[in-house]
Write a protein that holds these residues in place. Structure first.
Motif, short mmCIF file in Angstrom:
data_model
loop_
_atom_site.label_atom_id
_atom_site.label_comp_id
_atom_site.label_asym_id
_atom_site.label_seq_id
_atom_site.Cartn_x
_atom_site.Cartn_y
_atom_site.Cartn_z
N SER A 2 -4.70 6.08 -3.24
CA SER A 2 -4.69 5.66 -1.84
C SER A 2 -4.33 6.82 -0.95
O SER A 2 -4.14 7.95 -1.39
N LEU A 3 -4.22 6.50 0.30
CA LEU A 3 -3.85 7.52 1.28
C LEU A 3 -2.44 8.04 1.01
O LEU A 3 -1.53 7.27 0.71
N VAL A 4 -2.28 9.34 1.14
CA VAL A 4 -1.01 10.02 0.92
C VAL A 4 -0.64 10.77 2.19
O VAL A 4 -1.46 11.50 2.75
N ARG A 5 0.60 10.62 2.63
CA ARG A 5 1.06 11.35 3.81
C ARG A 5 1.14 12.84 3.46
O ARG A 5 1.74 13.22 2.46
N VAL A 6 0.50 13.67 4.29
CA VAL A 6 0.49 15.11 4.03
C VAL A 6 1.23 15.92 5.09
O VAL A 6 1.70 17.01 4.81
N ASP A 102 -1.84 7.44 11.04
CA ASP A 102 -1.09 6.20 11.19
C ASP A 102 0.19 6.55 11.94
O ASP A 102 1.12 7.13 11.36
N GLY A 103 0.23 6.23 13.23
CA GLY A 103 1.37 6.61 14.05
C GLY A 103 1.47 8.12 14.12
O GLY A 103 0.57 8.79 14.59
N GLU A 104 2.55 8.67 13.59
CA GLU A 104 2.76 10.12 13.59
C GLU A 104 2.39 10.78 12.27
O GLU A 104 2.61 11.97 12.09
N ASP A 105 1.83 10.02 11.34
CA ASP A 105 1.53 10.54 10.01
C ASP A 105 0.04 10.81 9.83
O ASP A 105 -0.80 9.98 10.19
N VAL A 106 -0.27 11.96 9.23
CA VAL A 106 -1.64 12.28 8.82
C VAL A 106 -1.70 12.03 7.32
O VAL A 106 -0.86 12.52 6.56
N LEU A 107 -2.67 11.20 6.91
CA LEU A 107 -2.81 10.80 5.52
C LEU A 107 -4.16 11.24 4.98
O LEU A 107 -5.15 11.24 5.71
N VAL A 108 -4.20 11.59 3.69
CA VAL A 108 -5.44 12.03 3.04
C VAL A 108 -5.59 11.27 1.74
O VAL A 108 -4.62 11.04 1.02
N ASP A 109 -6.84 10.92 1.41
CA ASP A 109 -7.18 10.30 0.14
C ASP A 109 -8.23 11.16 -0.53
O ASP A 109 -9.38 11.20 -0.08
N VAL A 110 -7.87 11.85 -1.62
CA VAL A 110 -8.82 12.75 -2.29
C VAL A 110 -9.78 12.01 -3.20
O VAL A 110 -10.69 12.61 -3.76
N GLU A 111 -9.59 10.70 -3.33
CA GLU A 111 -10.50 9.90 -4.15
C GLU A 111 -11.62 9.27 -3.31
O GLU A 111 -12.55 8.71 -3.87
N ALA A 112 -11.51 9.34 -1.99
CA ALA A 112 -12.50 8.72 -1.11
C ALA A 112 -13.08 9.76 -0.16
O ALA A 112 -12.37 10.62 0.33
N ARG A 113 -14.36 9.65 0.07
CA ARG A 113 -15.04 10.51 1.03
C ARG A 113 -15.07 9.79 2.36
O ARG A 113 -14.96 8.56 2.43
#
Length: 141
Positions: A2-6, A102-113
């Motif tokens: 899933s999405l991970v905060r980076v 999401d709010g102040e967080d940038v999230l990335v999912d390396v399993e989804a394009r």
């Protein structure tokens, strides 16, 4: 996976980039470069030039121009939305990953394009608030 905060959204100014490591489904950390384009949209790409194995994030912030990231070594430019090179010497794209804000967080999912239809499936992790259509950059809301 899933999405991970980076990083925090405020950590990147428009036209800048940051190297991060994001775990895949097996827990392997993948090198990713998070880029904030000049219009404020966030993008995530594999952090390795497809022409020569150098980190794209080793470049300066001026490597971001419009919706492209320029490799500091030989000048290949990659589209932030598709990963496609726009000219030589690179001929292969770099991976592009799903980004959400999401709010102040940038999230990335390396399993989804970015254009992965499964992102909208209700059986997946709920999608944080983002703006733009699939494939478009994530912007702060």
């Amino acid at each position: 996976m899933s999405l991970v905060r980076v990083l925090a959204a405020g950590d990147l100014q428009p036209g800048s980039l940051r190297a991060v490591d994001v775990p895949d489904a097996a827990g392997t950390l993948l090198p990713v470069v998070v880029v904030r384009d000049e219009d404020g949209g966030y993008h995530a790409l594999g952090d390795e030039c497809s022409h020569q194995a150098v980190l794209l994030s080793d470049g300066e912030d001026d490597a971001v121009e419009g919706c492209a990231l320029e490799c500091w070594l030989h000048g290949s430019r990659f589209d932030l939305r598709t990963g496609q090179p726009s000219g030589l010497p690179a001929t292969r794209p770099v991976p592009v990953y799903r980004v959400a804000v999401d709010g102040e967080d940038v999230l990335v999912d390396v399993e989804a394009r970015p254009d992965d239809e499964s992102m909208d499936d209700e059986s997946t992790t709920p999608t944080p608030t983002t703006t733009g259509a699939p494939g478009a950059p994530a912007k702060e809301s």
